[in-house]
Design a protein around this motif. Sequence first.
Motif, PDB file in Angstrom:
ATOM      1  N   MET A   1       0.615  -1.309   0.004  1.00 58.96           N
ATOM      2  CA  MET A   1       0.275   0.062  -0.077  1.00 58.96           C
ATOM      3  C   MET A   1       1.042   1.265  -0.233  1.00 58.96           C
ATOM      4  O   MET A   1       0.833   1.812  -0.616  1.00 58.96           O
ATOM      5  N   PHE A   2       1.357   1.246   0.918  1.00 65.13           N
ATOM      6  CA  PHE A   2       2.936   2.423   0.610  1.00 65.13           C
ATOM      7  C   PHE A   2       4.340   1.809   0.780  1.00 65.13           C
ATOM      8  O   PHE A   2       4.612   1.405   0.788  1.00 65.13           O
TER       9      PHE A   2
ATOM     10  N   LEU B   1       6.907  10.514 -17.404  1.00 68.44           N
ATOM     11  CA  LEU B   1       6.410   9.641 -16.977  1.00 68.44           C
ATOM     12  C   LEU B   1       6.346   8.118 -17.764  1.00 68.44           C
ATOM     13  O   LEU B   1       5.758   8.668 -19.211  1.00 68.44           O
ATOM     14  N   ASN B   2       7.014   6.873 -18.025  1.00 69.34           N
ATOM     15  CA  ASN B   2       7.134   6.146 -19.267  1.00 69.34           C
ATOM     16  C   ASN B   2       5.776   5.201 -18.797  1.00 69.34           C
ATOM     17  O   ASN B   2       4.694   4.453 -20.283  1.00 69.34           O
ATOM     18  N   TRP B   3       5.180   4.882 -17.315  1.00 68.63           N
ATOM     19  CA  TRP B   3       4.303   4.069 -17.093  1.00 68.63           C
ATOM     20  C   TRP B   3       3.647   5.282 -15.543  1.00 68.63           C
ATOM     21  O   TRP B   3       4.135   4.996 -14.877  1.00 68.63           O
ATOM     22  N   GLY B   4       2.177   4.367 -15.487  1.00 68.93           N
ATOM     23  CA  GLY B   4       2.042   5.344 -14.615  1.00 68.93           C
ATOM     24  C   GLY B   4       0.828   3.775 -13.782  1.00 68.93           C
ATOM     25  O   GLY B   4       1.771   2.682 -13.619  1.00 68.93           O
ATOM     26  N   ALA B   5       0.552   4.218 -12.556  1.00 68.68           N
ATOM     27  CA  ALA B   5      -0.652   3.224 -11.550  1.00 68.68           C
ATOM     28  C   ALA B   5      -1.314   2.239 -11.856  1.00 68.68           C
ATOM     29  O   ALA B   5      -2.081   3.108 -12.962  1.00 68.68           O
ATOM     30  N   GLY B   6      -1.592   1.714 -11.287  1.00 63.78           N
ATOM     31  CA  GLY B   6      -2.721   0.732 -11.905  1.00 63.78           C
ATOM     32  C   GLY B   6      -3.870   0.434 -11.178  1.00 63.78           C
ATOM     33  O   GLY B   6      -3.622   1.779  -9.770  1.00 63.78           O
ATOM     34  N   PRO B   7      -5.045   0.155 -10.897  1.00 63.37           N
ATOM     35  CA  PRO B   7      -6.189   0.685 -10.134  1.00 63.37           C
ATOM     36  C   PRO B   7      -6.538   0.181  -9.097  1.00 63.37           C
ATOM     37  O   PRO B   7      -6.733   0.849  -8.113  1.00 63.37           O
TER      38      PRO B   7
ATOM     39  N   ALA C   1      -1.054  10.378  -0.860  1.00 62.33           N
ATOM     40  CA  ALA C   1      -0.718   9.909  -2.221  1.00 62.33           C
ATOM     41  C   ALA C   1       0.966   9.754  -2.614  1.00 62.33           C
ATOM     42  O   ALA C   1       0.430   9.039  -3.349  1.00 62.33           O
ATOM     43  N   LYS C   2       1.416  10.942  -1.826  1.00 67.32           N
ATOM     44  CA  LYS C   2       2.834   9.802  -2.751  1.00 67.32           C
ATOM     45  C   LYS C   2       3.365   8.487  -2.274  1.00 67.32           C
ATOM     46  O   LYS C   2       3.711   8.363  -2.723  1.00 67.32           O
ATOM     47  N   PRO C   3       3.361   8.582  -0.794  1.00 69.97           N
ATOM     48  CA  PRO C   3       3.778   7.107  -0.530  1.00 69.97           C
ATOM     49  C   PRO C   3       3.162   5.475  -1.067  1.00 69.97           C
ATOM     50  O   PRO C   3       3.688   4.546  -1.242  1.00 69.97           O
ATOM     51  N   ILE C   4       1.701   6.136  -1.645  1.00 67.53           N
ATOM     52  CA  ILE C   4       0.782   4.895  -2.284  1.00 67.53           C
ATOM     53  C   ILE C   4       1.284   5.317  -3.928  1.00 67.53           C
ATOM     54  O   ILE C   4       1.120   4.064  -4.382  1.00 67.53           O
ATOM     55  N   LEU C   5       1.719   6.690  -4.326  1.00 65.65           N
ATOM     56  CA  LEU C   5       1.507   6.390  -5.869  1.00 65.65           C
ATOM     57  C   LEU C   5       3.646   6.583  -6.194  1.00 65.65           C
ATOM     58  O   LEU C   5       3.921   5.765  -7.656  1.00 65.65           O
ATOM     59  N   SER C   6       4.477   6.762  -5.587  1.00 64.37           N
ATOM     60  CA  SER C   6       5.775   6.740  -6.154  1.00 64.37           C
ATOM     61  C   SER C   6       6.437   5.486  -6.401  1.00 64.37           C
ATOM     62  O   SER C   6       6.347   5.470  -7.211  1.00 64.37           O
ATOM     63  N   HIS C   7       5.701   4.626  -6.421  1.00 58.30           N
ATOM     64  CA  HIS C   7       6.250   3.368  -5.964  1.00 58.30           C
ATOM     65  C   HIS C   7       5.950   2.438  -7.023  1.00 58.30           C
ATOM     66  O   HIS C   7       5.813   1.605  -7.843  1.00 58.30           O
ATOM     67  N   ARG C   8       4.084   3.240  -8.053  1.00 55.88           N
ATOM     68  CA  ARG C   8       3.806   2.940  -8.898  1.00 55.88           C
ATOM     69  C   ARG C   8       3.565   3.353 -10.237  1.00 55.88           C
ATOM     70  O   ARG C   8       3.591   3.224 -11.247  1.00 55.88           O
ATOM     71  N   ILE C   9       5.023   4.482 -10.198  1.00 54.41           N
ATOM     72  CA  ILE C   9       5.289   5.029 -11.349  1.00 54.41           C
ATOM     73  C   ILE C   9       6.140   4.997 -11.687  1.00 54.41           C
ATOM     74  O   ILE C   9       7.429   4.915 -10.913  1.00 54.41           O
ATOM     75  N   VAL C  10       6.747   4.879 -13.355  1.00 54.94           N
ATOM     76  CA  VAL C  10       8.176   4.924 -13.650  1.00 54.94           C
ATOM     77  C   VAL C  10       8.259   5.765 -14.487  1.00 54.94           C
ATOM     78  O   VAL C  10       7.757   6.393 -15.841  1.00 54.94           O
ATOM     79  N   ARG C  11       9.725   6.896 -13.911  1.00 54.85           N
ATOM     80  CA  ARG C  11      10.142   7.851 -14.872  1.00 54.85           C
ATOM     81  C   ARG C  11      10.632   7.615 -15.610  1.00 54.85           C
ATOM     82  O   ARG C  11      11.078   6.443 -15.950  1.00 54.85           O
ATOM     83  N   SER C  12      10.009   8.615 -17.012  1.00 52.70           N
ATOM     84  CA  SER C  12      11.111   8.302 -18.488  1.00 52.70           C
ATOM     85  C   SER C  12      12.902   9.393 -18.517  1.00 52.70           C
ATOM     86  O   SER C  12      12.945   9.657 -16.809  1.00 52.70           O
ATOM     87  N   TYR C  13      13.400   9.116 -18.807  1.00 54.47           N
ATOM     88  CA  TYR C  13      14.800   9.196 -19.140  1.00 54.47           C
ATOM     89  C   TYR C  13      14.952  11.012 -19.160  1.00 54.47           C
ATOM     90  O   TYR C  13      15.991  11.866 -18.667  1.00 54.47           O
TER      91      TYR C  13
END
Length: 320
Positions: A175-176, A254-260, A291-303
């Motif tokens: 979750m976090f 971002l290359n990838w975003g968070a899921g459901p 929001a930050k600790p929930i989303l931070s590990h679910r997004i993939v940053r771009s170059y």
Amino acid sequence: MPYRSDVEAADALKEVYQQIRQEIGKVIVGQDEVIKFVLISIFSNGHCLLVGVPGLAKTLLVQTIAQVLDLDFKRIQFTPDLMPSDIIGSEILGEDRNFKFIRGPVFSNIILADEINRTPPKTQAALLEAMQEKSVTAAGVTHTLGKPFFVLATQNPIEQEGTYPLPEAQLDRFMFNVALNYPSFKEELQIVKNTTSTAQVSVHKQLNAEQIIYFQQLVRNIPVSDNVLEYAVKLVAKTRPNSEFASPQVKRLLNWGAGPRASQFLVLGAKCHAVLNGKYSPDIEDVQAVAKPILSHRIVRSYHAEAEGLSAHDIIEQLF
């Protein structure tokens, strides 16, 4: 539980939360945000990943929380030679010539997965079923874990030699993702004073397993307005570069975003955050608070994001 209404129960949860914080504060100096997020994850029936350098009392924090909540606690030290059977258990041949299942340490209320990224993916995957379905399968037989069940994992962000990045599927089950920072000068002064003397500190139990399960159900019963629900889902959609809600900046960073799962955890976390702060329904500020600790590990940053030195938290802040 002898509460006449959900409102009365919510007031009781807020009060016991303050008592739990006081008890933990006897042992853990500072780390208020970390403690808050760990307790929110527990009352929301989620799991928590703690990321910090050695010596920041990650293990001590989990042990103290288990004592205050009067829960069974097992610590698993993740190492490169750890096998799945060392976590979930294995079948052995008994004296009666029949196989019997010997339960592993995962059969506990709180599991501390210490340095979880130091074991190969095969062993990390042994936790996937336990974290999602709250059960383990061995030799074709499914064994249900006791309730409540939480995985609190730790990870060292600096030393990456001999480590294995967590699979995205496993990261998504947390979750976090909470980052621990160094204590302030005053806090470190207090830590050194407390830990270099002979003084013994004891904590008092504030809840038990049955009460925690009750409060977990209470959090789910908290009503949430449509506009807050839509805000949470839209916030997650904004992280997806191919979404209609994504801004040109997000598509670039971002290359990838968070899921459901992120949407689900945002709503649950906001509900719990609201109750712990004396409210009976969450608002947009409660969603933003978790929001930050929930989303931070679910997004993939771009170059581009990495080249500009933008962290996941920086990008999430822009979404607000």
